[in-house]
Design a protein around this motif. Structure first.
Motif, short mmCIF file in Angstrom:
data_model
loop_
_atom_site.label_atom_id
_atom_site.label_comp_id
_atom_site.label_asym_id
_atom_site.label_seq_id
_atom_site.Cartn_x
_atom_site.Cartn_y
_atom_site.Cartn_z
N ASP A 13 -64.30 74.70 53.92
CA ASP A 13 -64.69 73.38 53.42
C ASP A 13 -66.03 73.43 52.70
N ILE A 14 -66.88 74.38 53.08
CA ILE A 14 -68.18 74.61 52.46
C ILE A 14 -68.40 76.11 52.47
N VAL A 15 -69.03 76.65 51.44
CA VAL A 15 -69.37 78.07 51.41
C VAL A 15 -70.88 78.23 51.32
N MET A 16 -71.38 79.33 51.86
CA MET A 16 -72.82 79.51 51.93
C MET A 16 -73.25 80.91 51.50
N VAL A 17 -74.48 80.95 50.96
CA VAL A 17 -75.15 82.20 50.62
C VAL A 17 -76.37 82.34 51.54
N LYS A 18 -76.55 83.52 52.11
CA LYS A 18 -77.65 83.77 53.03
C LYS A 18 -78.09 85.21 52.90
N PRO A 19 -79.43 85.46 52.77
CA PRO A 19 -80.55 84.54 52.58
C PRO A 19 -80.48 83.81 51.24
N ALA A 20 -81.55 83.05 50.95
CA ALA A 20 -81.54 82.22 49.75
C ALA A 20 -82.44 82.76 48.64
N MET A 21 -83.71 82.96 48.94
CA MET A 21 -84.69 83.17 47.86
C MET A 21 -84.49 84.47 47.10
N SER A 22 -83.99 85.51 47.75
CA SER A 22 -83.73 86.77 47.05
C SER A 22 -82.34 86.83 46.44
N VAL B 264 -76.83 84.92 43.18
CA VAL B 264 -75.56 84.79 43.88
C VAL B 264 -75.24 83.32 44.13
N ILE B 265 -76.25 82.53 44.50
CA ILE B 265 -76.04 81.09 44.67
C ILE B 265 -75.49 80.49 43.38
N SER B 266 -76.09 80.86 42.26
CA SER B 266 -75.64 80.35 40.97
C SER B 266 -74.20 80.76 40.68
N ASP B 267 -73.87 82.02 40.95
CA ASP B 267 -72.51 82.49 40.72
C ASP B 267 -71.49 81.73 41.57
N VAL B 268 -71.81 81.57 42.85
CA VAL B 268 -70.88 80.89 43.76
C VAL B 268 -70.73 79.42 43.38
N ALA B 269 -71.85 78.79 43.01
CA ALA B 269 -71.78 77.39 42.58
C ALA B 269 -70.90 77.22 41.35
N GLU B 270 -70.89 78.21 40.49
CA GLU B 270 -70.09 78.15 39.26
C GLU B 270 -68.59 78.15 39.57
N LEU B 271 -68.19 78.87 40.61
CA LEU B 271 -66.76 79.01 40.88
C LEU B 271 -66.24 78.07 41.96
N SER B 272 -67.13 77.49 42.75
CA SER B 272 -66.68 76.77 43.94
C SER B 272 -66.36 75.31 43.66
N PRO B 273 -65.17 74.85 44.09
CA PRO B 273 -64.85 73.42 44.00
C PRO B 273 -65.35 72.63 45.20
N VAL B 274 -65.89 73.33 46.21
CA VAL B 274 -66.41 72.67 47.41
C VAL B 274 -67.93 72.86 47.45
N PRO B 275 -68.63 72.13 48.32
CA PRO B 275 -70.09 72.27 48.37
C PRO B 275 -70.54 73.70 48.64
N VAL B 276 -71.67 74.05 48.03
CA VAL B 276 -72.30 75.35 48.23
C VAL B 276 -73.65 75.14 48.90
N ARG C 89 -82.18 74.20 42.73
CA ARG C 89 -82.01 74.35 41.28
C ARG C 89 -81.00 75.45 40.97
N ALA C 90 -80.94 76.48 41.77
CA ALA C 90 -80.00 77.58 41.54
C ALA C 90 -78.55 77.16 41.74
N GLY C 91 -78.34 76.04 42.45
CA GLY C 91 -76.98 75.55 42.62
C GLY C 91 -76.60 75.16 44.03
N ALA C 92 -77.52 75.29 44.99
CA ALA C 92 -77.20 74.91 46.37
C ALA C 92 -77.18 73.39 46.51
N ASP C 93 -76.10 72.87 47.05
CA ASP C 93 -76.00 71.43 47.28
C ASP C 93 -76.79 71.00 48.51
N ALA C 94 -76.97 71.90 49.46
CA ALA C 94 -77.77 71.63 50.64
C ALA C 94 -78.43 72.93 51.07
N VAL C 95 -79.53 72.80 51.82
CA VAL C 95 -80.31 73.96 52.24
C VAL C 95 -80.59 73.88 53.73
#
Length: 326
Positions: free
Chosen positions: A246-255, A259-271, A307-313
Motif C-alpha cells: 500500500d506504501i513503499v519506502m526507501v531507507k535511509p533517506a539522505m544518502s 533512489v527516492i526520486s526513482d521510486v517516486a517516478e514509478l510508484s502509483p502509491v505513496p512513497v 523534495r526528492a519525492g517522499a510523500d511522508a518522512v
C-alpha cells in the motif's frame, strides 16, 4: 564597458520572507511526518539513548503520553519498535500477544488510534538472540521462506493488537505477498502494508542498534541492499507493488535521494522515506559542536527528502518540526 542589464531576475522571488514562502515548491506539514518510538520491557522510567540525544526507550506509560503529544501536534502517525527482556532464536516474543510490542500497540491504539495512524515494525531482529531479521538455517544464514512464516504470524498478532499499518522492514523476498495473504486470510483485509522496499545495508543504522539493544554479530548484507546499487532500489519497489504494497519506502533517506526520486517516478502509491538514527545523530553532533545551525539543518534535511519525492518522512525530529510549523 557597462555590462548589459539582466532582463531576467530570479532574485525577485527571493527578496523577502513573505515572497519566499509564497513561491516555495516544497512544504513541510505535520501530517506528512511519522515519529518512530521505542518501548522497552521492564523499565520503570524512560531510558535516554546515549547516541540519540533527545530520544528515549519508553515505558508503556510514557509511550502513551508521547503518542498523545504526537496526535495533538497533528503528526501523521507513530512507528513502534519493541525491545523485549528475553530473546530466542525464532523471536518468539514478536507474535506473543503479551509481548512488549503487541502490548504497546494495543495501548497506543486505545489512546490515540483515532487521531493518528498507529504503525508497527514487522521484523524479527529486535526479538532474536542472534539479531538477524529472520530465522537462521543450519549454516547460520537467514532462511528466507521460513522467515516468511514468522512474518505472517507477526502480522496477524500486530493486526489483532490494533496496528493500522505494518512496516515490513526485513527485506525478505516475497514478504509483502506472504503478509498480505496472512492478513486477508485472518480477516484483516483493511490492515495496510508499508513495504521497506529499498532498504540498504547502511552504516547509518548504528545508533538504532543501541536503541533496540541489538544482539547482531556480523552484518545484514545478504538481505539488505548494496549501497552501490541504484536501479535495484526501483526493482525492489516494483516487486513490492506487484505483491500489493500500500506504501513503499526507501531507507535511509539522505544518502539515497536518487533512489527516492526513482521510486517516486514509478510508484502509483505513496512513497515514504526514513531519516534514520545515524542521520539524526550527525546533525545533533555537529550542532552540539557549534558547526551548524541545528533547526535550519533539521528543516533543510527533511525538506530535501520531501523534495526528492517522499510523500511522508519518518523522523526522530517529527515532534519538534511540527511545533516549529505550528
Amino acid at each position: 564597458m557597462i555590462p548589459p542589464v539582466p532582463s531576467r531576475r530570479p532574485r525577485r522571488l527571493r527578496a523577502t520572507p513573505a515572497m519566499r514562502r509564497l513561491v516555495a515548491e516544497t512544504r513541510l506539514h505535520p501530517a506528512d511526518l511519522v515519529l518512530p518510538l521505542f518501548v522497552r520491557e521492564g523499565l520503570s522510567e524512560p531510558q535516554p539513548i546515549a547516541s540519540m540525544p533527545g530520544v528515549v526507550q519508553h515505558t508503556l506509560d510514557s509511550l502513551r503520553e508521547t503518542a498523545v503529544l504526537a496526535a495533538e501536534a497533528g503528526l501523521g502517525g507513530v512507528m513502534l519498535f519493541g525491545v523485549p527482556q528475553r530473546r530466542d532464536a525464532r523471536g518468539s516474543g514478536a507474535d506473543d500477544p503479551e509481548g512488549i510490542l503487541n502490548l504497546a500497540t494495543a495501548a497506543v491504539a486505545a489512546e490515540a488510534g483515532d487521531s493518528l495512524v498507529v504503525q508497527t515494525d514487522l521484523c524479527l531482529d529486535e526479538f532474536t538472540d542472534h539479531g538477524h531479521c529472520g530465522v537462521l538455517d543450519a549454516s547460520g544464514a537467514v532462511d528466507n521462506d521460513r522467515t516468511l512464516e514468522r512474518y505472517a504470524e507477526m502480522a496477524i498478532a500486530q493486526a489483532e493488537a490494533g496496528s493500522a499499518l505494518l512496516g515490513l522492514s526485513g527485506m525478505m523476498d516475497g514478504q509483502v505477498a506472504a503478509v498480505r495473504a496472512a492478513l486477508d486470510g485472518a480477516g484483516f483485509s483493511s490492515t495496510a502494508i508499508l513495504a521497506y522496499s529499498a532498504k540498504y545495508a547502511s552504516a547509518f543504522y548504528g545508533p538504532f542498534r543501541e536503541a533496540v539493544d541489538s544482539q547482531l554479530v556480523g552484518d545484514r548484507r545478504s538481505y539488505q541492499q548494496d549501497p552501490a546499487n541504484r536501479r535495484e532500489g526501483a526493482h525492489e519497489a516494483a516487486l513490492d507493488l506487484d505483491e500489493g504494497a500500500d506504501i513503499v519506502m526507501v531507507k535511509p533517506a539522505m544518502s539515497y535521494l536518487d533512489v527516492i526520486s526513482d521510486v517516486a517516478e514509478l510508484s502509483p502509491v505513496p512513497v515514504w522515506a526514513y531519516q534514520v538514527s545515524g542521520e539524526a545523530a550527525m546533525i545533533e553532533a555537529a550542532a552540539a559542536n557549534g558547526w551548524i545551525d541545528r533547526r535550519r539543518a533539521i528543516e533543510e534535511s527533511v525538506t530535501g527528502i520531501r523534495r526528492a519525492g517522499a510523500d511522508a518522512v519518518l523522523s526522530y525530529f517529527a515532534l519538534e518540526i511540527a511545533g516549529w510549523i505550528r
